[in-house]
Design an enzyme around this catalytic site. Structure first.
Site, PDB file in Angstrom:
ATOM      1  N   CYS A  10      -8.257   4.927  -4.224  1.00  0.00           N
ATOM      2  CA  CYS A  10      -8.393   5.557  -5.550  1.00  0.00           C
ATOM      3  C   CYS A  10      -9.720   6.314  -5.660  1.00  0.00           C
ATOM      4  O   CYS A  10     -10.787   5.701  -5.632  1.00  0.00           O
ATOM      5  CB  CYS A  10      -8.280   4.469  -6.612  1.00  0.00           C
ATOM      6  SG  CYS A  10      -8.727   4.976  -8.273  1.00  0.00           S
TER       7      CYS A  10
ATOM      8  N   CYS B 254     -11.876   5.338  -8.646  1.00  0.00           N
ATOM      9  CA  CYS B 254     -12.442   3.997  -8.407  1.00  0.00           C
ATOM     10  C   CYS B 254     -13.708   4.097  -7.564  1.00  0.00           C
ATOM     11  O   CYS B 254     -14.678   3.370  -7.803  1.00  0.00           O
ATOM     12  CB  CYS B 254     -11.431   3.098  -7.694  1.00  0.00           C
ATOM     13  SG  CYS B 254      -9.934   2.777  -8.633  1.00  0.00           S
TER      14      CYS B 254
END
Length: 151
Positions: A74, A77
């Site tokens: 991600c 993230c």
């Protein structure tokens, strides 16, 4: 003052030790057996948690906990990761910062209905009290932490 300290159980003998938050960096030892105390949750780095350790690391933590639900693939993230590192260092002894890889820990992710990542979960006294979904600036996350730390 009681609110300026935390209780750390000794992993060697089980004695509960009250440690002032101002002394956490002094490498505290057990008052009974003199063994070094594991600062379980009092760290200047985010703790990696799992489905198996969630109850102990988050729900039973004496400190409020910020959980970063993330995955290695991600992009957003990875942008939030360094912010979590900074927050863990800046709020050492006041909150615990933890990271939960949702790919490796689907039970906890499912229980807290994590549908988008990154998702930040805020726990106080073992109870989920707030959440943020998506990548947010550090100042915005700090505002949520301030609410978490408010009496």
């Amino acid at each position: 003052m009681v609110h300026d300290s935390i209780i750390i159980p000794c992993r060697n003998c089980g004695t509960k030790n009250r440690i002032p938050k101002t002394r956490l960096n002094d490498r505290p030892i057990c008052a009974k057996c003199r063994a070094p105390l594991a600062l379980g949750g009092v760290s200047s780095r985010p703790a990696d948690i799992s489905d198996a350790s969630f109850e102990r690391e988050v729900r039973a933590s004496p400190l409020p906990v910020l959980v970063d639900c993330w995955a290695p693939w991600c992009g957003p993230c990875r942008m939030v990761g360094p912010i979590m590192e900074q927050l863990a260092a800046e709020f050492t002894g006041r909150i615990k910062v933890a990271k939960l890889n949702v790919d490796e820990n689907p039970a906890t992710a499912s229980h807290y209905r994590i549908q988008s990542i990154p998702t930040l979960l805020f726990f106080k006294d073992g109870t989920l009290v707030d959440r943020m979904v998506g990548a947010h600036p550090k100042k915005e996350i700090e505002a949520h932490i301030a609410n978490l730390l408010a009496p």
